[in-house]
Design a protein around this motif. Structure first.
Motif, PDB file in Angstrom:
ATOM      1  N   SER A  20       0.735  -1.387  -0.049  1.00  0.00           N
ATOM      2  CA  SER A  20       0.044   0.035  -0.007  1.00  0.00           C
ATOM      3  C   SER A  20       0.738   1.364  -0.032  1.00  0.00           C
ATOM      4  O   SER A  20       0.241   2.400  -0.001  1.00  0.00           O
ATOM      5  N   TYR A  21       2.159   1.188   0.030  1.00  0.00           N
ATOM      6  CA  TYR A  21       3.147   2.306   0.264  1.00  0.00           C
ATOM      7  C   TYR A  21       2.877   3.224  -1.165  1.00  0.00           C
ATOM      8  O   TYR A  21       2.798   4.662  -0.618  1.00  0.00           O
ATOM      9  N   ASP A  22       2.853   2.878  -2.091  1.00  0.00           N
ATOM     10  CA  ASP A  22       2.718   3.852  -3.462  1.00  0.00           C
ATOM     11  C   ASP A  22       1.195   4.669  -3.189  1.00  0.00           C
ATOM     12  O   ASP A  22       1.329   6.102  -3.522  1.00  0.00           O
ATOM     13  N   LEU A  56      10.296   4.975  -5.826  1.00  0.00           N
ATOM     14  CA  LEU A  56       9.349   6.003  -6.374  1.00  0.00           C
ATOM     15  C   LEU A  56      10.183   7.095  -7.181  1.00  0.00           C
ATOM     16  O   LEU A  56       9.855   8.019  -7.863  1.00  0.00           O
ATOM     17  N   ASN A  57      11.573   7.174  -6.932  1.00  0.00           N
ATOM     18  CA  ASN A  57      12.311   8.226  -7.703  1.00  0.00           C
ATOM     19  C   ASN A  57      12.716   7.766  -8.727  1.00  0.00           C
ATOM     20  O   ASN A  57      13.389   8.402  -9.811  1.00  0.00           O
ATOM     21  N   LEU A  58      12.670   6.703  -9.258  1.00  0.00           N
ATOM     22  CA  LEU A  58      13.292   6.025 -10.581  1.00  0.00           C
ATOM     23  C   LEU A  58      12.921   6.480 -11.691  1.00  0.00           C
ATOM     24  O   LEU A  58      13.819   6.722 -12.554  1.00  0.00           O
ATOM     25  N   GLY A  69      20.409   0.260  -5.874  1.00  0.00           N
ATOM     26  CA  GLY A  69      19.510   0.712  -4.850  1.00  0.00           C
ATOM     27  C   GLY A  69      19.565  -0.316  -3.475  1.00  0.00           C
ATOM     28  O   GLY A  69      19.459  -1.617  -4.040  1.00  0.00           O
ATOM     29  N   ILE A  70      19.671   0.082  -2.493  1.00  0.00           N
ATOM     30  CA  ILE A  70      19.434  -0.924  -1.260  1.00  0.00           C
ATOM     31  C   ILE A  70      18.336  -0.465  -0.557  1.00  0.00           C
ATOM     32  O   ILE A  70      18.046   0.485  -0.429  1.00  0.00           O
ATOM     33  N   ASP A  71      17.776  -1.675   0.107  1.00  0.00           N
ATOM     34  CA  ASP A  71      16.706  -1.641   1.190  1.00  0.00           C
ATOM     35  C   ASP A  71      16.693  -2.577   1.910  1.00  0.00           C
ATOM     36  O   ASP A  71      17.370  -3.988   1.560  1.00  0.00           O
ATOM     37  N   GLY A  75      10.130  -6.973   0.230  1.00  0.00           N
ATOM     38  CA  GLY A  75       8.913  -6.500  -0.124  1.00  0.00           C
ATOM     39  C   GLY A  75       8.765  -5.093  -1.041  1.00  0.00           C
ATOM     40  O   GLY A  75       8.429  -5.030  -2.143  1.00  0.00           O
ATOM     41  N   MET A  76       9.665  -4.501  -0.347  1.00  0.00           N
ATOM     42  CA  MET A  76       9.709  -3.108  -1.164  1.00  0.00           C
ATOM     43  C   MET A  76      10.505  -3.263  -2.282  1.00  0.00           C
ATOM     44  O   MET A  76      10.139  -2.370  -3.372  1.00  0.00           O
ATOM     45  N   LEU A  77      11.620  -3.837  -2.275  1.00  0.00           N
ATOM     46  CA  LEU A  77      12.565  -4.155  -3.597  1.00  0.00           C
ATOM     47  C   LEU A  77      11.861  -4.722  -4.401  1.00  0.00           C
ATOM     48  O   LEU A  77      12.032  -4.590  -5.710  1.00  0.00           O
ATOM     49  N   GLU A  95      19.420  -6.227  -1.023  1.00  0.00           N
ATOM     50  CA  GLU A  95      18.898  -6.236   0.163  1.00  0.00           C
ATOM     51  C   GLU A  95      20.014  -5.851   1.154  1.00  0.00           C
ATOM     52  O   GLU A  95      20.982  -6.593   1.108  1.00  0.00           O
ATOM     53  N   ALA A  96      19.832  -4.722   1.876  1.00  0.00           N
ATOM     54  CA  ALA A  96      21.067  -4.377   2.604  1.00  0.00           C
ATOM     55  C   ALA A  96      20.722  -3.535   3.698  1.00  0.00           C
ATOM     56  O   ALA A  96      19.522  -2.988   3.555  1.00  0.00           O
ATOM     57  N   ASP A  97      21.352  -3.256   4.873  1.00  0.00           N
ATOM     58  CA  ASP A  97      20.896  -2.294   6.001  1.00  0.00           C
ATOM     59  C   ASP A  97      21.954  -1.104   5.616  1.00  0.00           C
ATOM     60  O   ASP A  97      23.211  -1.069   5.428  1.00  0.00           O
ATOM     61  N   PHE A 115      13.408  10.507   2.585  1.00  0.00           N
ATOM     62  CA  PHE A 115      12.300  10.109   3.235  1.00  0.00           C
ATOM     63  C   PHE A 115      12.519   8.796   3.967  1.00  0.00           C
ATOM     64  O   PHE A 115      11.648   8.319   4.220  1.00  0.00           O
ATOM     65  N   SER A 116      13.836   8.583   4.147  1.00  0.00           N
ATOM     66  CA  SER A 116      14.058   7.380   4.934  1.00  0.00           C
ATOM     67  C   SER A 116      14.976   7.473   6.069  1.00  0.00           C
ATOM     68  O   SER A 116      15.053   6.759   7.015  1.00  0.00           O
ATOM     69  N   LEU A 117      15.613   8.889   6.232  1.00  0.00           N
ATOM     70  CA  LEU A 117      16.657   8.901   7.373  1.00  0.00           C
ATOM     71  C   LEU A 117      15.376   9.045   8.670  1.00  0.00           C
ATOM     72  O   LEU A 117      16.061   8.927   9.790  1.00  0.00           O
TER      73      LEU A 117
HETATM   74  C1  LIG Z   1       9.266   5.989   3.866  1.00  0.00           C
HETATM   75  S1  LIG Z   1      10.186   4.603   3.271  1.00  0.00           S
HETATM   76  C2  LIG Z   1      11.050   5.689   1.924  1.00  0.00           C
HETATM   77  C3  LIG Z   1      11.131   5.025   0.724  1.00  0.00           C
HETATM   78  C4  LIG Z   1      11.999   5.669  -0.404  1.00  0.00           C
HETATM   79  N1  LIG Z   1      13.028   5.987  -0.268  1.00  0.00           N
HETATM   80  C5  LIG Z   1      11.126   6.884  -0.852  1.00  0.00           C
HETATM   81  O1  LIG Z   1      11.436   8.048  -1.144  1.00  0.00           O
HETATM   82  O2  LIG Z   1       9.757   6.842  -1.262  1.00  0.00           O
HETATM   83  C6  LIG Z   1      11.605   4.156   4.316  1.00  0.00           C
HETATM   84  C7  LIG Z   1      12.119   3.090   3.682  1.00  0.00           C
HETATM   85  O3  LIG Z   1      13.534   2.873   4.534  1.00  0.00           O
HETATM   86  C8  LIG Z   1      13.687   1.470   4.527  1.00  0.00           C
HETATM   87  N2  LIG Z   1      14.702   1.241   5.624  1.00  0.00           N
HETATM   88  C9  LIG Z   1      14.034   1.252   6.946  1.00  0.00           C
HETATM   89  N3  LIG Z   1      15.396   1.062   7.732  1.00  0.00           N
HETATM   90  C10 LIG Z   1      16.273   0.568   6.930  1.00  0.00           C
HETATM   91  C11 LIG Z   1      17.606   0.098   6.867  1.00  0.00           C
HETATM   92  N4  LIG Z   1      18.156   0.161   8.236  1.00  0.00           N
HETATM   93  N5  LIG Z   1      18.511  -0.108   6.089  1.00  0.00           N
HETATM   94  C12 LIG Z   1      17.764  -0.098   4.625  1.00  0.00           C
HETATM   95  N6  LIG Z   1      16.625   0.395   4.413  1.00  0.00           N
HETATM   96  C13 LIG Z   1      15.728   0.728   5.607  1.00  0.00           C
HETATM   97  C14 LIG Z   1      12.287   0.863   4.530  1.00  0.00           C
HETATM   98  O4  LIG Z   1      12.282  -0.384   4.070  1.00  0.00           O
HETATM   99  C15 LIG Z   1      11.626   1.789   3.556  1.00  0.00           C
HETATM  100  O5  LIG Z   1      11.698   1.123   2.155  1.00  0.00           O
END
Ligand SMILES: C[S@@+](CC[C@H](N)C(=O)[O-])C[C@H]1O[C@@H](n2cnc3c(N)ncnc32)[C@H](O)[C@@H]1O
Length: 209
Positions: A20-22, A56-58, A69-71, A75-77, A95-97, A115-117
């Motif tokens: 449902s994210y998009d 969504l940035n692609l 790209g890492i995530d 599911g998001m990937l 897939e990565a941290d 929108f991820s920090l």
């Molecule tokens: C609010 S979404 C933003 C997604 C995308 N960057 C955007 O602009 O729409 C936050 C993303 O951060 C990812 N995420 C959260 N903690 C993470 C971590 N420690 N390492 C990598 N990704 C992480 C989540 O899986 C999710 O896809």
């Protein structure tokens, strides 16, 4: 190990949110204005997008950009992979941290995080990792919601934080700019708007001296 447990918890959270994210972001993207094209238009060369989400940035990256790209969330990937295919865009998705990036030092010309920090548990470590993998002279591009410019706005954000941090891992009072400056990057462009709640910036890693 608390770190592993946390990673598993947030991975499951984002896997569940991926379908449902998009749709949800259609509303939030209005608040974020034209931040996606603003960020992506400045990317050049080998580019890493950290926490790429559903991609969504692609659509906004210039054609010459070589994108990785890492995530944390498969599911998001998965959604990002489908989007890349539909756009006819080659992206190395892994897939990565974000707090421990699986790349050698100085691997990328550009590092992007949007929108991820606000959602990565240790955002300081993430900015530090992004700085590490950036080449000297490379550009870091960030956009996020941050602590507002006035105390009444921050007071409301503090109340929201009390609910969203434990339930969703979502932080409203962060200010990535401070970490970027602490890492020694030079901020070249910065815009802050919507009561100071959204900030986007471009910061350069000093060239090796
Ligand atoms: C609010 S979404 C933003 C997604 C995308 N960057 C955007 O602009 O729409 C936050 C993303 O951060 C990812 N995420 C959260 N903690 C993470 C971590 N420690 N390492 C990598 N990704 C992480 C989540 O899986 C999710 O896809």
């Amino acid at each position: 190990m608390a770190g592993e447990q946390d990673r598993g918890r947030w991975r499951r959270y984002w896997d569940k949110a991926s379908a449902s994210y998009d749709k949800q972001m259609r509303f939030y993207d209005r608040l974020l204005a034209d931040s996606r094209p603003w960020i992506c238009a400045q990317a050049t060369g080998d580019t890493l997008e950290v926490a790429v989400g559903t991609g969504l940035n692609l659509p906004f990256y210039p054609p010459g950009v070589e994108l990785t790209g890492i995530d944390l969330s498969p599911g998001m990937l998965g959604v990002a992979q489908t989007r890349a295919r539909q756009l006819g865009r080659t992206v190395d998705l892994r897939e990565a941290d974000a707090q421990a990036l699986p790349f050698p030092d100085a691997s990328f010309d550009t590092v992007v995080c949007t929108f991820s920090l606000c959602a990565i548990p240790d955002e300081r470590r993430a900015v530090s990792e992004m700085t590490r993998v950036l080449r000297p002279g490379g550009l870091m591009l960030l956009a996020d919601h941050i602590a507002g410019a006035s105390w009444p706005v921050r007071a409301i954000q503090r109340m929201i934080d009390a609910v969203t941090v434990p339930l969703q891992g979502e932080h409203y009072l962060r200010r990535p700019l401070r970490q970027v400056q602490a890492e020694g990057l030079q901020v070249e462009r910065r815009e802050r708007f919507k009561l100071g709640v959204v900030e986007r910036l471009a910061a350069r890693k000093p060239a090796a001296g």
